[in-house]
Design a protein around this motif. Structure first.
Motif, PDB file in Angstrom:
ATOM      1  N   LEU A 194      63.917  76.339  50.303  1.00  0.00           N
ATOM      2  CA  LEU A 194      64.798  77.233  51.052  1.00  0.00           C
ATOM      3  C   LEU A 194      66.097  77.432  50.288  1.00  0.00           C
ATOM      4  N   LEU A 195      66.518  78.669  50.133  1.00  0.00           N
ATOM      5  CA  LEU A 195      67.806  78.984  49.512  1.00  0.00           C
ATOM      6  C   LEU A 195      68.838  79.163  50.611  1.00  0.00           C
ATOM      7  N   GLN A 196      69.986  78.501  50.474  1.00  0.00           N
ATOM      8  CA  GLN A 196      71.070  78.686  51.434  1.00  0.00           C
ATOM      9  C   GLN A 196      72.384  78.941  50.709  1.00  0.00           C
ATOM     10  N   THR A 197      73.135  79.932  51.192  1.00  0.00           N
ATOM     11  CA  THR A 197      74.492  80.154  50.697  1.00  0.00           C
ATOM     12  C   THR A 197      75.476  79.384  51.575  1.00  0.00           C
ATOM     13  N   ALA A 198      76.734  79.356  51.153  1.00  0.00           N
ATOM     14  CA  ALA A 198      77.749  78.568  51.868  1.00  0.00           C
ATOM     15  C   ALA A 198      77.280  77.136  52.054  1.00  0.00           C
ATOM     16  N   ALA A 199      76.637  76.596  51.015  1.00  0.00           N
ATOM     17  CA  ALA A 199      76.039  75.263  51.120  1.00  0.00           C
ATOM     18  C   ALA A 199      77.077  74.166  51.296  1.00  0.00           C
ATOM     19  N   VAL A 219      67.858  75.269  47.511  1.00  0.00           N
ATOM     20  CA  VAL A 219      68.726  75.812  46.477  1.00  0.00           C
ATOM     21  C   VAL A 219      70.081  75.982  47.148  1.00  0.00           C
ATOM     22  N   ASN A 220      71.063  75.205  46.737  1.00  0.00           N
ATOM     23  CA  ASN A 220      72.366  75.159  47.397  1.00  0.00           C
ATOM     24  C   ASN A 220      73.368  76.028  46.638  1.00  0.00           C
ATOM     25  N   VAL A 221      73.745  77.132  47.249  1.00  0.00           N
ATOM     26  CA  VAL A 221      74.588  78.129  46.590  1.00  0.00           C
ATOM     27  C   VAL A 221      76.018  78.049  47.117  1.00  0.00           C
ATOM     28  N   VAL A 222      76.971  77.978  46.197  1.00  0.00           N
ATOM     29  CA  VAL A 222      78.394  77.988  46.545  1.00  0.00           C
ATOM     30  C   VAL A 222      79.104  78.989  45.643  1.00  0.00           C
ATOM     31  N   ARG A 223      80.346  79.324  46.041  1.00  0.00           N
ATOM     32  CA  ARG A 223      81.122  80.292  45.250  1.00  0.00           C
ATOM     33  C   ARG A 223      82.241  79.646  44.451  1.00  0.00           C
ATOM     34  N   GLY A 257      59.550  81.850  37.832  1.00  0.00           N
ATOM     35  CA  GLY A 257      59.621  83.308  37.860  1.00  0.00           C
ATOM     36  C   GLY A 257      59.215  83.948  39.163  1.00  0.00           C
ATOM     37  N   LYS A 258      58.812  83.175  40.158  1.00  0.00           N
ATOM     38  CA  LYS A 258      58.291  83.753  41.401  1.00  0.00           C
ATOM     39  C   LYS A 258      59.381  84.109  42.402  1.00  0.00           C
ATOM     40  N   GLY A 259      60.467  83.352  42.448  1.00  0.00           N
ATOM     41  CA  GLY A 259      61.471  83.539  43.482  1.00  0.00           C
ATOM     42  C   GLY A 259      61.215  82.639  44.678  1.00  0.00           C
ATOM     43  N   VAL A 260      62.133  82.645  45.630  1.00  0.00           N
ATOM     44  CA  VAL A 260      61.995  81.817  46.830  1.00  0.00           C
ATOM     45  C   VAL A 260      61.413  82.631  47.977  1.00  0.00           C
ATOM     46  N   HIS A 261      60.679  81.970  48.830  1.00  0.00           N
ATOM     47  CA  HIS A 261      60.064  82.656  49.978  1.00  0.00           C
ATOM     48  C   HIS A 261      60.966  82.647  51.203  1.00  0.00           C
ATOM     49  N   TRP A 262      61.965  81.744  51.234  1.00  0.00           N
ATOM     50  CA  TRP A 262      62.809  81.625  52.421  1.00  0.00           C
ATOM     51  C   TRP A 262      64.264  81.510  51.997  1.00  0.00           C
ATOM     52  N   ALA A 263      65.146  82.208  52.716  1.00  0.00           N
ATOM     53  CA  ALA A 263      66.576  82.156  52.400  1.00  0.00           C
ATOM     54  C   ALA A 263      67.383  82.399  53.661  1.00  0.00           C
ATOM     55  N   ILE A 264      68.586  81.804  53.703  1.00  0.00           N
ATOM     56  CA  ILE A 264      69.552  82.107  54.753  1.00  0.00           C
ATOM     57  C   ILE A 264      70.884  82.410  54.063  1.00  0.00           C
ATOM     58  N   ASP A 265      71.569  83.425  54.560  1.00  0.00           N
ATOM     59  CA  ASP A 265      72.814  83.851  53.907  1.00  0.00           C
ATOM     60  C   ASP A 265      73.925  84.011  54.929  1.00  0.00           C
ATOM     61  N   ALA A 266      75.056  83.316  54.674  1.00  0.00           N
ATOM     62  CA  ALA A 266      76.232  83.414  55.536  1.00  0.00           C
ATOM     63  C   ALA A 266      77.367  84.156  54.864  1.00  0.00           C
TER      64      ALA A 266
END
Length: 376
Positions: A194-199, A219-223, A257-266
């Motif tokens: 699972l990809l999440q932003t604002a991790a 996948v923990n995404v921060v800015r 190369g496939k990408g993620v199947h699940w993501a949440i974005d804040a």
């Protein structure tokens, strides 16, 4: 066991004289019933509440006011609140940027915990002195940043001994959101990614607890670089800072190369666009925030030919639309994990209700270690 018998609730603030209270003598000497100790709690004259009469920056428009103390009616309980978490959605609501614009004047707040200080007729299962947590929606959308609230008894649950009042007052918004998004809606399987932003947010850190519990990766995404270092120090996996690298390239490297199947974005904006670009064929993304403040720019081709699903998520709407018999097991599960220590709401600082302006500033200060909580 959690009791959830209604989809919505409402309460009203009523002016009552001392004589209006059951057990109070007509000449207003106070309540003589032990049900309302310490003089009559039902007959208190006023309480403090945080309100805003115009939309704007929280530190500019929030004010502490005195209003009549509500009295519980049949089936209702009054709670003296001891902890009220400040969430990003609360502050966006003050700015008029969240869901529906609130009716003014308005009191913010959703999460809260406290102690029962008065019980209305026909209430069973609660008594004065009990520690309780408010279920989301308990006040009928009238906020929790106040000294006392009157709510239907079925909208309360006992506070587990394993939780402090501050932790109990910061539980529902974050942990119910992550559970509903990851488990109920996306149904991320064990071994999934699972990809999440604002991790680095409190919700993001709560998702890390859930991922460990259920055995899926993140996948923990921060800015900000500082956030990336904080998460790595906590042992977070696959930390991506969008200030240093493009998210789609990192995701492709992680997934062959496939990408993620699940993501949440804040976040939305450029970050949100990169999240969509990172999705695999048939991927699904839940949008539940707009911290960036800018629109997500989408190329229609990838959305069309990869058959992507991009869906909004608003916890309030989910609670309104989901039958109580489906909500109840989720609440019981979250409480159970909190009792066992699987879910540990982190608290940064506590501020008295009178210092709400300082509290909301702290709540948006980078580098916090947990939720900011308003206390008595």
């Amino acid at each position: 066991m959690v009791c959830w018998k209604t989809r919505g609730s409402s309460w009203s603030m009523r002016r009552r004289s001392v004589a209006a209270c059951r057990g109070a003598p007509r000449r207003g000497r106070g309540c003589e019933r032990s049900r309302h100790p310490g003089g009559c709690g039902l007959c208190s004259r006023a309480m403090k509440t945080v309100q805003f009469s115009r939309l704007g920056e929280p530190a500019d428009v929030l004010e502490v006011q005195e209003v009549p103390t509500p009295a519980p009616g049949p089936g209702q309980v009054r709670v003296r609140l001891t902890a009220r978490a400040i969430h990003p959605s609360d502050l966006m609501n003050v700015r008029g940027l969240y869901g529906r614009p609130p009716p003014l004047p308005f009191c913010p707040g959703n999460d809260a915990a406290g102690t029962v200080d008065a019980v209305g007729p026909e209430v069973k299962g609660f008594k004065v002195g009990d520690r309780v947590m408010l279920l989301l929606g308990a006040t009928g959308g009238r906020g929790t940043w106040m000294e006392q609230v009157v709510v239907p008894a079925q909208m309360l649950v006992p506070t587990p001994a394993a939780l402090s009042d501050a932790q109990a007052g910061a539980l529902w918004v974050n942990y119910l959101s992550i559970w509903v998004m990851a488990v109920e809606l996306l149904q991320v399987p064990q071994g999934g990614l699972l990809l999440q932003t604002a991790a680095g947010s409190q919700l993001g850190r709560a998702m890390m607890e859930l991922a460990r519990l259920r055995g899926f990766g993140l996948v923990n995404v921060v800015r900000r670089r500082e956030q990336a270092e904080e998460l790595k120090a906590l042992g977070a996996e696959n930390v991506v800072c969008t200030a240093d690298e493009r998210l789609p390239e990192r995701v492709r490297a992680l997934t062959g190369g496939k990408g993620v199947h699940w993501a949440i974005d804040a976040v939305g904006g450029t970050t949100g666009a990169q999240v969509v670009e990172s999705l695999a064929v048939g991927g699904r993304c839940l949008l539940f925030g707009a911290l960036d403040g800018r629109a997500i720019s989408l190329e229609p081709g990838p959305v069309l030919f990869k058959e992507l699903v991009i869906q909004g998520f608003w916890l309030t709407r989910w609670l309104q639309a989901t039958p109580p018999e489906r909500v109840r097991p989720v609440l019981e599960t979250i409480i159970g994990h909190a009792v066992r220590g699987d879910f540990k709401p982190a608290i940064d600082q506590s501020f008295p209700l009178a210092q709400v302006k300082e509290a909301v500033v702290r709540a948006e200060t980078p580098g916090r270690t947990g939720s900011v909580v308003l206390v008595p």
